[in-house]
Scaffold this motif. Structure first.
Motif, short mmCIF file in Angstrom:
data_model
loop_
_atom_site.label_atom_id
_atom_site.label_comp_id
_atom_site.label_asym_id
_atom_site.label_seq_id
_atom_site.Cartn_x
_atom_site.Cartn_y
_atom_site.Cartn_z
N LYS A 1 53.49 30.56 71.84
CA LYS A 1 54.12 30.47 73.16
C LYS A 1 55.15 29.35 73.25
O LYS A 1 55.97 29.33 74.15
N GLN B 1 59.32 45.44 74.39
CA GLN B 1 58.49 44.39 74.98
C GLN B 1 57.07 44.92 75.13
O GLN B 1 56.87 46.09 75.47
N ASN C 1 58.45 36.52 75.89
CA ASN C 1 59.65 36.77 76.70
C ASN C 1 59.97 35.53 77.54
O ASN C 1 59.26 34.53 77.49
N LYS C 2 61.06 35.59 78.28
CA LYS C 2 61.55 34.42 79.01
C LYS C 2 60.51 33.76 79.91
O LYS C 2 60.40 32.55 79.96
N ASP C 3 59.77 34.58 80.66
CA ASP C 3 58.79 33.99 81.58
C ASP C 3 57.36 34.00 81.01
O ASP C 3 56.40 33.77 81.74
N ALA C 4 57.24 34.26 79.71
CA ALA C 4 55.96 34.22 78.98
C ALA C 4 54.91 35.17 79.56
O ALA C 4 53.72 34.89 79.52
N THR C 5 55.36 36.31 80.07
CA THR C 5 54.42 37.30 80.59
C THR C 5 54.20 38.44 79.61
O THR C 5 53.40 39.33 79.87
#
Length: 65
Positions: free
Chosen positions: A55, A27, A9-13
């Protein structure tokens, strides 16, 4: 052939399963969970393929169904 992808996802969480690289379906916290779901969807919608990204958004593996 439909294409599904597993990307961070956008913030790599977490990890997202996308259809045709446009619409995110779900998600997941774990990459393995996202891959499992993408494979499940792809198997139901043959012919299809799953692209599994790392990533850095580079293709790590590809599976065809």
């Amino acid at each position: 052939m439909k294409e599904y992808s597993v990307v961070p996802n956008k913030d790599a969480t977490g990890w997202v399963v996308k259809i045709e690289d446009v619409a995110p379906t779900d998600q997941y916290d774990e990459r393995d969970q996202a891959v499992e779901k993408a494979v499940e969807i792809a198997e139901k919608n043959k012919p299809s393929r799953v692209l599994i990204m790392d990533k850095n958004h580079e293709v790590e593996s590809e599976r065809t169904f």
